[in-house]
Structure formats: C-alpha cells, structure tokens
Design a protein around this motif. Structure first.
Motif, PDB file in Angstrom:
ATOM      1  N   UNK A 256       0.881  -1.012   0.030  1.00  0.00           N
ATOM      2  CA  UNK A 256       0.033   0.166   0.057  1.00  0.00           C
ATOM      3  C   UNK A 256       0.664   1.160   0.010  1.00  0.00           C
ATOM      4  N   UNK A 257       1.567   1.604  -1.071  1.00  0.00           N
ATOM      5  CA  UNK A 257       2.357   2.938  -1.121  1.00  0.00           C
ATOM      6  C   UNK A 257       1.670   4.093  -0.691  1.00  0.00           C
ATOM      7  N   UNK A 258       2.513   4.775   0.295  1.00  0.00           N
ATOM      8  CA  UNK A 258       2.112   5.946   0.248  1.00  0.00           C
ATOM      9  C   UNK A 258       3.141   7.309  -0.248  1.00  0.00           C
ATOM     10  N   UNK A 259       2.584   8.255  -1.088  1.00  0.00           N
ATOM     11  CA  UNK A 259       3.359   9.126  -1.612  1.00  0.00           C
ATOM     12  C   UNK A 259       3.161  10.288  -0.865  1.00  0.00           C
ATOM     13  N   UNK A 416      -4.186  -1.620 -19.050  1.00  0.00           N
ATOM     14  CA  UNK A 416      -4.152   0.005 -19.346  1.00  0.00           C
ATOM     15  C   UNK A 416      -3.710   0.740 -18.271  1.00  0.00           C
ATOM     16  N   UNK A 417      -3.250   0.335 -16.960  1.00  0.00           N
ATOM     17  CA  UNK A 417      -2.458   1.025 -15.898  1.00  0.00           C
ATOM     18  C   UNK A 417      -3.509   1.678 -15.061  1.00  0.00           C
ATOM     19  N   UNK A 418      -4.868   1.135 -14.948  1.00  0.00           N
ATOM     20  CA  UNK A 418      -5.813   2.206 -14.464  1.00  0.00           C
ATOM     21  C   UNK A 418      -6.238   1.164 -13.189  1.00  0.00           C
ATOM     22  N   UNK A 419      -7.507   1.183 -13.029  1.00  0.00           N
ATOM     23  CA  UNK A 419      -8.143   0.688 -11.842  1.00  0.00           C
ATOM     24  C   UNK A 419      -9.608   0.183 -12.300  1.00  0.00           C
ATOM     25  N   UNK A 420     -10.188  -1.037 -11.839  1.00  0.00           N
ATOM     26  CA  UNK A 420     -11.223  -1.556 -11.835  1.00  0.00           C
ATOM     27  C   UNK A 420     -12.362  -1.398 -10.780  1.00  0.00           C
ATOM     28  N   UNK A 470       1.066   2.747 -10.082  1.00  0.00           N
ATOM     29  CA  UNK A 470       0.665   2.884  -8.745  1.00  0.00           C
ATOM     30  C   UNK A 470       0.060   4.146  -8.482  1.00  0.00           C
ATOM     31  N   UNK A 471      -0.929   3.892  -7.727  1.00  0.00           N
ATOM     32  CA  UNK A 471      -1.688   5.208  -7.103  1.00  0.00           C
ATOM     33  C   UNK A 471      -1.801   5.190  -5.516  1.00  0.00           C
ATOM     34  N   UNK A 472      -2.043   6.349  -5.045  1.00  0.00           N
ATOM     35  CA  UNK A 472      -2.113   6.677  -3.676  1.00  0.00           C
ATOM     36  C   UNK A 472      -3.353   5.756  -3.258  1.00  0.00           C
ATOM     37  N   UNK A 473      -3.082   4.724  -1.979  1.00  0.00           N
ATOM     38  CA  UNK A 473      -3.826   3.982  -1.537  1.00  0.00           C
ATOM     39  C   UNK A 473      -4.355   2.842  -2.244  1.00  0.00           C
ATOM     40  N   UNK A 474      -3.622   2.510  -3.346  1.00  0.00           N
ATOM     41  CA  UNK A 474      -4.180   1.358  -3.995  1.00  0.00           C
ATOM     42  C   UNK A 474      -3.101   0.149  -3.732  1.00  0.00           C
ATOM     43  N   UNK A 475      -3.695  -1.029  -3.483  1.00  0.00           N
ATOM     44  CA  UNK A 475      -3.069  -2.349  -3.208  1.00  0.00           C
ATOM     45  C   UNK A 475      -2.294  -2.726  -4.608  1.00  0.00           C
ATOM     46  N   UNK A 476      -1.229  -3.231  -4.562  1.00  0.00           N
ATOM     47  CA  UNK A 476      -0.399  -4.029  -5.565  1.00  0.00           C
ATOM     48  C   UNK A 476       0.134  -5.133  -4.757  1.00  0.00           C
ATOM     49  N   UNK A 477       0.258  -6.420  -5.833  1.00  0.00           N
ATOM     50  CA  UNK A 477       0.363  -7.652  -5.201  1.00  0.00           C
ATOM     51  C   UNK A 477       1.713  -8.194  -5.957  1.00  0.00           C
TER      52      UNK A 477
END
Length: 606
Positions: A256-259, A416-420, A470-477
């Motif tokens: 959960x990255x924080x920028x 597409x490097x976005x979010x669903x 990567x987005x603020x508050x988005x999870x990546x596995x």
C-alpha cells in the motif's frame, strides 16, 4: 413462457444437477474456493451433463475430482486436445469420464462435462480454485461468487424464469488474517459473524437459509489497519522436485504505497465509453448512466472530454473531444439521460480502435473510462488492444450489474494501468466513482522497481508481471519464488522479511500463494503467445503447458480430465446429452453423435 419447476432445461428435459455447495477460505488478501456440484440422474438413460459456468477472471483452478458411489476419481491436467481425446475415448469405451476446460475466448468461463452417468446414479464433483480479493474504495476486500444461474445475456422478461432455476446453493466462509477482522458484509442475507478467537483474527460466516441465488453473492471483508503492508510466505510442496517452482517457497507481498501529497491535476482528456447493448437493459443501463452523470459533474474545469456509446455499432456525442464548459457539459448531460440499451450486441473492439486512432491532445493525458457488463465474445482481443495502447492512455473500467465479466473489467484496467470497479447497486456507487476519478487525476508514477533484501545464498525470481502504475492508497501484489539455501522451513524466510511496518503471515499447509504465482506467470505467457501469434516465436505454449501440468493450475492450453478406469463393467446403452441452463449460449460447446453402442464421438470443439 414461464419455466416449469423441477430439474428441467428450457426444452422441459430433465437436468441432473441437484445442488451446489461452496466453501470459501480467506487468508488475508487471497482466497481458496471449494465448490461441490451434486448430480443425480433420475432418468432411465445414460446421461452426459454439460454445465457452463463463470469463475473470477483472475482465478486459478487447481483441483478437480469426482465421486460416483464410493469411487473417488482425481483429475489430472493434460494438454487440452489430448484431454479431449481421452474423454471421447473413455465415453466410446463405456467408461465414466469428466472434462473441465477453460474457454479460449475468455478466462472466466469454464465448461464441465460429466460423461456416462448411469441411470439412477449420483455423482459429486469437487472443484477448487484460488483467487485474489480486490480492494474497494472503503478498504473492504471483495469476493464475488458469480450467479451461474444468471445468463450473461438476459433479454427482457426473463428475470422471473431465472428465479425458478432448479438447483440449490449453500455457502460458508472462513476468514483469517494477521489483523483483526472488523466486519463482513454482503448483498445477500448472512447469518451472524462468528469469531473463533479472542483477538478476532479468525471468523466464520454463512449465507442465510432460503437464498435463491438470483444474483451474484458479494462478500465484503474489512480488516483493522487495512493499509498495513503484509507478506504471505508459503513453504514449498514436500513431494515436488527441489528447485522447482512448486518445491521452493513462494512469497506474496501486499503493498500500500504512500506518496507525498500532491496537487490533483486539473487537466486531462477524459474519454467515456458506454455499453448500450441489449444485455445492459433495465437496471444496468440506469446504473451506468448514474455513474457517468456523477463523473461528468465532477470533472475539473479546463479539461477535455467526449462520450462514446456502443452496441452493434458505435456513436459519439462530439466529433472530437471538447473543452469542459457549461455549454458542453449541459449538452452532454441531456444526451446521457436519453441513452437506452438499444444498440444491439456488445461490439466493443471497433469503438476502442476508433478512440485509439484519434490523436492525443498535447499536455492533456488521456484517461479512458469504460462502462460495460463485459458480455463480449472476444475478451482476449479487447484486453490485448488495451495493452497495445497502454503507452498513450490509462484505462478505468466499471463492471455494471450482477454477473459482469471480471475477466474483461479487471483485464482492461490492469493492462491499461488504471483501476477496476464493480457497480452492483446505488449504495456504494459514488465513492467508487470518486476513487477512480482521483486515481485518474493523480500524477503517473513510472520507473517502478522492487529491491529484495535477502541473504546472498537466496535468489529471487519474480513471477508477477511488472507493476506499471501505482496510485495513492491502491494495493499491489507481488509474487516471487525463493531459490537457493532456503531450507525446508519457510520460517527462515519470515525472519529475513521481518520489518516493523510489514505484517508477516506464514502458510505451511496450503499452496494458495504458489498457485496464484503460477497463474500470474501463466497469464503473462499467454499474452506473450497472443502478441507473437503467426510469427516465428515458439516455445511459449509449451512453457504454459509444462507449468500448468507441473502445478495442477488451469490454463487456456490445458484441461482437467478424470476417467473411472476401475469400473469393471462397460456401461451399455445410448448416451443422452443434457445442457444445464446457464450461460452456455455464449460458450460454444461440443456436439455429440449418439449410436446404440454408446460410442459418443466429439464432432465439434470451439
């Protein structure tokens, strides 16, 4: 016409599927799902039952077995054509056989064939798959069990028929995590949540009695300290070859990255693509329109936008993207309100090609928002097209309504490097829409790399595709195989990974993380195979088949096959086929020839 009650098809033929039992085991951000399908042949003829059903698009099927009477048969994974030939040969020889295969067109559709089920006999099919749980705008983890009773393309007037589908469902879930479980919610009635320990890190919940399975079963799981990164470490399979993917430990890191807080952009070209096909009728088109209207009203001044809609053909409101103003937004809101689901089939590929052919506006990053139920027959072509154009835009997808295709929705957003997002009602529509818009307005994070701090004698092989956004508050596995002097105990890996900000969860018994890592690698290879189709580029399919067979994880090039070779009696009599009513009209299945000797030969596979 109303469907008659009982085990019947649309043609009033008897159907042998009696009930479905589903057990869900959630461990932190991943889940194992065990489904048991109980068949009963009440006819006086031999039956071949064909059941076509959806699974989550990112799921990995990892076990398939059948029990007939007291005989248990465990399926093995084989190259798909070989598995089909073995199935045909078994039926021709009077043996009982079972075939489970993934669609070539879409990874979220499977076909299960139950062959040579004798008169008055019962069979129990056990299907196991693993999947990741997506994170929602309110930090809930979403699990969705697709309603197999709900046809993907649902003409008007059929909803009452669906409620009379003949088989029953039971559903239970067990949840465990290194963090306390706050609550579990659902769109369906649940029995009260039962905690299994005092620190509330383990709990069980069941679907309340009387569920009709007339909708997707959606489960939302909430943990305390949801944004804390975690690492799930899983020991290798003791029987697997040392140094192999299944024999080595595998780690799954949840980030959960924080920028640093950055100013939201007030520029951009926002292109909206609305599905107006027949499958979007009634509540779906209303939900899609409400979401689009909300987003249009929330766009920043100074940006550019346009709205396309599609079915069998496509339309646009403006010839090209226009600047956001009172006049242009007023005209757009009026035309969106007038939209209906009246454009025919779901042909999304052509409007996507047209949008990508339009020149980008300088200094206005293109953001594509897609609203669809995903009922397309060319899922992989659509996803590949989005991936091909990922350098020029970001894609944000919205799955609209019950039964929306997770393969299309998640695949477009990922490539597409976005979010669903999945919109199944109006209660949580606004926060989901706003989350995607905030992501779209954030600066793009590029040149992402991951550094592993491990002992020199341990090497890391990353199984996941590279993280492109990567987005603020988005999870990546991230999945990775650990090779070298790791030893049999994965607890050493836990010690190496330990960090005050990282919660570590050790798994010993299950192979959930291994299978999800394999699935991630297989999906990447399948995309690579399609990208080089027709070129001198061999070996990728063979790699996929080898990985699939070695790990027991499904792929588009393999299938599960089980044959009851212990049955000493040859089953006599003509074989009758029964298609169990689901979405089979959208998944081309085999046709069978029948003769009095039960020599059922496959004449078409698609």
């Amino acid at each position: 016409m109303m469907r008659c009650c009982g085990l019947l098809t649309a043609q009033n033929e008897l159907v042998p599927l009696k009930s479905i039992e589903v057990e869900l085991e959630v461990r932190d951000h991943v889940a194992t799902v065990v489904s048991t399908l109980n068949y009963e042949n009440k006819e006086d003829k031999l039956l071949e039952a064909v059941f076509v059903f959806p699974l989550p698009g990112d799921a990995a099927v990892c076990h398939f077995s059948a029990k007939i009477g007291q005989t248990q048969i465990v399926a093995e994974v084989k190259e798909k054509q070989k598995a089909r030939e073995d199935y045909d040969d078994a039926l021709s020889s009077g043996q009982q056989a079972f075939l489970l295969e993934e669609s070539y067109q879409s990874p979220d559709i499977f076909s299960l064939s139950v062959g040579s089920l004798p008169p008055r006999e019962s069979a129990s099919i056990r299907l196991e798959y693993v999947t990741e749980l997506s994170v929602q705008a309110d930090d809930g983890l979403r699990f969705c069990l697709p309603a197999v009773l709900n046809p993907r393309y649902q003409p008007q007037g059929r909803k009452k028929q669906i409620s009379l589908m003949p088989y029953s469902l039971s559903f239970s879930a067990r949840v465990s995590s290194p963090r306390p479980i706050s609550k579990v919610e659902s769109n369906c009635s649940l029995d009260p949540l039962q905690y299994l320990n005092t620190d509330q890190t383990q709990a069980t919940v069941k679907l309340a009695a009387g569920h009709k399975f007339d909708r997707d079963v959606e489960l939302l799981i909430y943990y305390k300290d949801a944004h804390q990164p975690t690492a799930v470490v899983e020991a290798g399979q003791a029987s697997a070859e040392p140094g192999s993917l299944m024999g080595d430990p595998v780690v799954m890191v949840s980030l959960y990255p924080e920028f640093p807080q950055s100013v939201m952009s007030s520029c951009g070209e926002f292109v909206f693509l609305m599905d107006r096909s027949g499958s979007m009728s009634n509540t779906r088109i209303r939900s899609a329109k409400d979401t689009l209207l909300f987003l249009l009203k929330s766009l920043p001044m100074g940006c550019y936008f346009n709205i396309y809609s599609f079915g069998s053909r496509y339309e646009h409101i403006f010839p090209k993207s226009v600047e956001y103003s009172q006049q242009t937004i007023k005209e757009s809101l009026k035309k969106v309100e007038q939209m209906e689901a009246n454009l025919g089939g779901t042909e999304i590929l052509e409007p996507l090609k047209y949008i990508y052919s339009q020149p980008c506006i300088p200094n206005q990053p293109r953001q594509l928002f897609v609203f669809t139920d995903g009922e397309v027959g060319n899922t992989k072509e659509v996803i590949d097209l989005v991936k091909k154009n990922s350098d020029s835009h970001r894609c944000f997808s919205f799955g609209i309504g019950e039964g929306a295709s997770s393969a299309v929705i998640n695949g477009m957003a990922k490539e597409g490097g976005g979010h669903a997002q999945f919109i199944t009602g109006t209660d949580r529509m606004q926060p989901k829409a706003m989350q995607s818009l905030r992501f779209a307005l954030q600066p793009v994070v590029v040149d992402i790399s991951v550094t592993w701090d491990l002992p020199m004698e341990v090497s890391v092989t990353v199984l996941s595709a590279p993280i492109t956004a990567l987005f603020q508050g988005q999870r990546s596995l991230i999945y990775a195989q650990l090779t070298g002097q790791v030893g049999a105990a994965a607890s050493h890996v836990v010690k190496w990974l330990s960090h005050p900000s990282l919660g570590v969860f050790l798994l010993i018994c299950r192979l959930t993380v291994h299978r999800l890592g394999v699935r991630s690698l297989i999906r990447s290879l399948e995309i690579e195979q399609r990208e080089h189709s027709g070129q001198q580029y061999g070996g990728v399919k063979e790699k996929v088949v080898h990985l699939s067979v070695q790990s027991g994880v499904s792929s588009s090039f393999t299938a599960f096959i089980a044959v009851n070779k212990d049955n000493s009696e040859v089953i006599q009599g003509p074989l009758v086929r029964r298609n169990i009513p689901t979405a089979s009209e959208f998944f081309p299945i085999a046709k069978l020839k029948v003769n009095p000797r039960s020599e059922a030969k496959m004449v078409q596979h698609e």
